[in-house]
Design an enzyme around this catalytic site. Structure first.
Site, PDB file in Angstrom:
ATOM      1  N   GLU A  66       3.963  42.110 -42.952  1.00  0.00           N
ATOM      2  CA  GLU A  66       4.795  42.997 -42.135  1.00  0.00           C
ATOM      3  C   GLU A  66       4.777  42.637 -40.655  1.00  0.00           C
ATOM      4  O   GLU A  66       5.758  42.861 -39.940  1.00  0.00           O
ATOM      5  CB  GLU A  66       4.361  44.452 -42.339  1.00  0.00           C
ATOM      6  CG  GLU A  66       4.711  45.015 -43.690  1.00  0.00           C
ATOM      7  CD  GLU A  66       3.720  44.661 -44.786  1.00  0.00           C
ATOM      8  OE1 GLU A  66       4.014  44.895 -45.974  1.00  0.00           O
ATOM      9  OE2 GLU A  66       2.625  44.145 -44.444  1.00  0.00           O
ATOM     10  N   ASP A  92       3.478  57.481 -57.156  1.00  0.00           N
ATOM     11  CA  ASP A  92       2.770  56.324 -56.610  1.00  0.00           C
ATOM     12  C   ASP A  92       1.565  56.703 -55.758  1.00  0.00           C
ATOM     13  O   ASP A  92       0.658  55.897 -55.568  1.00  0.00           O
ATOM     14  CB  ASP A  92       3.720  55.464 -55.763  1.00  0.00           C
ATOM     15  CG  ASP A  92       4.566  54.538 -56.617  1.00  0.00           C
ATOM     16  OD1 ASP A  92       4.220  54.354 -57.798  1.00  0.00           O
ATOM     17  OD2 ASP A  92       5.566  54.015 -56.114  1.00  0.00           O
TER      18      ASP A  92
END
Length: 615
Positions: free
Chosen positions: A356, A413
């Site tokens: 990222e 999740d």
């Protein structure tokens, strides 16, 4: 330049670095002195640049990753005739363009703000990618790094990415001067240690004496002739080179020399040699036509569409209308829906993988070259790149960042995948824009709007489907909001954004059946916020309830409070946000557990109205 001239130029750069820091009473002259020979050779013999036209498409690009060595950079600008003597000596003074660390906000020849170490090479990779795959004008990108910053993980994200992309237009020069801020670096003068690491990422490596100008000259020639690989020049240098009292000594980092006059005399005195920098070759930008027919996706009210889907389709459409739009993704394009752009415009799509920091840095580098980047990943993972976002803001970079899978609404999740801090992070960035759409048509319009904004722009998208509530013709100005329910009898106002807009509407309908009228505001522009509408709602209803799928700190609730910082009375306010640590559960269960579902919102509104009546 010949050998003697290069040596003289390097000494001049050292002298001017010492003088600048001495005039300022602060700075990093010793870090500048170690790299002076490297800078002299690069500037005089290998740089093609028109200082009168910094945006010339044929200009080579240079990034000073060790930004604290700014006296060296400014001394090089003076040698090239871009700065004069008087301005050099304004270094670090109020109002001067010559800041402690260089930024493009002040100087047109600076590609990106540096100073947070480990960022120059990642941004340089972005510029080199633009040069190789987008601009295609043949310019070279060179980055000067310090050895200390090679401890940063972002450097190795960049090194791997450059090797993978075969960026043979990129050269990194590492000033291995052995000394960091507090003492020796991890590997000292062990050039082989650095060579092994770069070599593992498929770089061509060259090891040189960083004070031998002829060897440096040959190293640059070798780098320029290397095909299929980026090149790193590993230069063994001495910090404070040329002045015996400071050379290769600890404890002098970030300090002017104790006796500048004596040091200048030892370096050969003040000179004003000028460098005739080679002009760039004739070149033109290959940006496609910037305007064309925009055929945005249109959704019917009542349809169930995820805002991430609308983002992907809108971005692909925008890419068809604007040839300067590029898309970058962090190996989650199938989830963020950036893959829609990839399928339609593969030549302008860049896969940055699970890195990222490099994702954001690449976007910054491409923005520096005039492209309009949209970089996307999960909202939670953008927090890893916060320092790159912060530095991009210092650069004044125009970057669009998109975070999907925001909030507890993603469901099973669990918390590691939930963006719950992203609104706070982006709201805190200087001059940023933060947008959080609740339906597909709104998302599509905001994607297009972002392309025309300045600075850092952040769009938050959601994983699950939600009903379309706006027509395709509706407009959504930045800094605005939408009042979805209102009457003269409203007794409170629900302020929501994104997924909680739909919960707030359901809560308002439930209260309506009980005879309690509630206004609903969709605050899709979280920054800048619509102060006028919020103040009007406060005056007319007296009570506000903010609802956000985000942590309480720094998000929607704080944005609403900012509307009342002018001294006027703050309305009665209840803030609903995610205050617990979520586990795994369905989206509906997550909203309920966090207390931001329709039932919880209605209960908060009911209690707020009852309390107001009692008082």
């Amino acid at each position: 330049m010949n050998t003697r001239q290069l040596i003289d130029l390097a000494q001049q750069l050292r002298v001017d670095s010492v003088r600048a820091a001495d005039a300022a009473g602060s700075g990093h002259p010793t870090s500048s002195m170690s790299a002076a020979d490297l800078m002299a050779v690069m500037l005089a013999n290998h740089t093609r640049y028109d200082f009168e036209r910094p945006q010339h498409p044929g200009n080579d690009r240079f990034v000073l990753s060790k930004g604290h060595a700014s006296p060296l950079l400014y001394s090089a600008y003076k040698a090239a005739g871009a700065l004069n003597e008087a301005e050099l000596l304004t270094f670090r003074k109020a109002g001067s363009r010559l800041e402690g660390h260089p930024t493009p906000r002040r100087l047109p020849w600076v590609e990106t703000a540096t100073g947070s170490l480990g960022q120059g090479l990642p941004v340089g990779v972005g510029i080199a990618l633009a040069g190789k795959r987008l601009d295609r004008t043949g310019y070279r990108v060179r980055v000067l790094c310090g050895d200390s910053e090679l401890a940063e993980g972002s450097v190795w994200e960049a090194a791997e990415h450059a090797g993978h992309e075969h960026l043979d237009n990129l050269t990194v020069i590492v000033d291995v001067n052995r000394l960091g801020q507090r003492g020796p670096t991890r590997h000292g003068h062990d050039l082989d240690a650095y060579a092994r690491r770069f070599g593992a990422f498929d770089w061509h490596t060259v090891e040189v004496d960083g004070h031998d100008v002829d060897a440096i000259d040959r190293a640059f020639l070798e780098a320029d002739s290397t095909s299929g690989q980026p090149t790193v020049i590993l230069a063994r240098t001495l910090k404070g080179k040329g002045v015996a009292s400071v050379q290769d000594r600890e404890g002098l980092h970030g300090k002017p020399l104790p006796d500048a006059a004596e040091a200048i005399a030892e370096l050969g005195g003040v000179h004003d040699r000028r460098v005739e920098v080679q002009p760039p070759p004739a070149a033109r930008m290959l940006h496609a036509v910037r305007s064309g027919h925009l055929d945005l996706p249109r959704y019917e009210t009542g349809d169930e569409v995820a805002t991430r889907d609308a983002f992907g389709k809108a971005l692909a459409a925008l890419g068809g209308a604007r040839g300067d739009v590029v898309a970058l993704d962090g190996e989650v394009g199938d989830s963020t829906r950036a893959e829609f752009f990839a399928k339609e415009h593969p030549e302008r799509y860049f896969e940055c993988y699970i890195a990222e920091q490099q994702l954001v840095a690449t976007a910054v580098g491409m923005a520096a070259r005039g492209w309009v980047p949209y970089a996307s990943t999960f909202a939670a993972f953008l927090t890893r790149a916060h320092d790159f976002v912060r530095m991009a803001s210092i650069s004044g970079a125009g970057v669009n960042l998109v975070g999907s899978h925001a909030g507890v609404a993603i469901g099973q999740d669990g918390p590691s995948q939930m963006g719950l801090e992203d609104l706070a992070m982006f709201r805190s960035v200087y001059d940023s824009t933060v947008l959080y759409p609740c339906d597909a048509n709104q998302t599509a319009k905001l994607v297009v709007t972002m392309a025309g904004l300045e600075g850092i722009r952040y769009l938050r998208t959601s994983r699950g489907e939600s009903p379309v509530i706006y027509s395709a013709t509706e407009e959504f100005p930045v800094g605005g909001s939408k009042v979805l329910r209102a009457s003269a009898d409203d007794r409170l106002t629900f302020v929501a954004a994104g997924v909680t807009v739909h919960e707030a509407l359901a809560a308002a309908e439930a209260l309506d059946r009980e005879g309690i009228r509630a206004r609903v505001i969709d605050l899709y522009s979280v920054k800048p916020v619509d102060r006028a509408t919020l103040r009007e709602a406060a005056e007319e209803t007296g009570c506000l309830v903010t609802v956000e799928d985000h942590r309480e700190e720094g998000g929607l609730g704080d944005a609403v409070l900012d509307a009342f910082t002018d001294g006027r009375p703050v309305p009665r306010l209840v803030r609903l946000a995610v205050r617990t640590m979520p586990g795994s559960a369905s989206p509906d269960e997550q909203l309920r557990a966090a207390g931001i579902d329709a039932e919880s919102i209605a209960a908060a509104g009911r209690l707020l109205v009852e309390t107001a009546v009692v008082r």
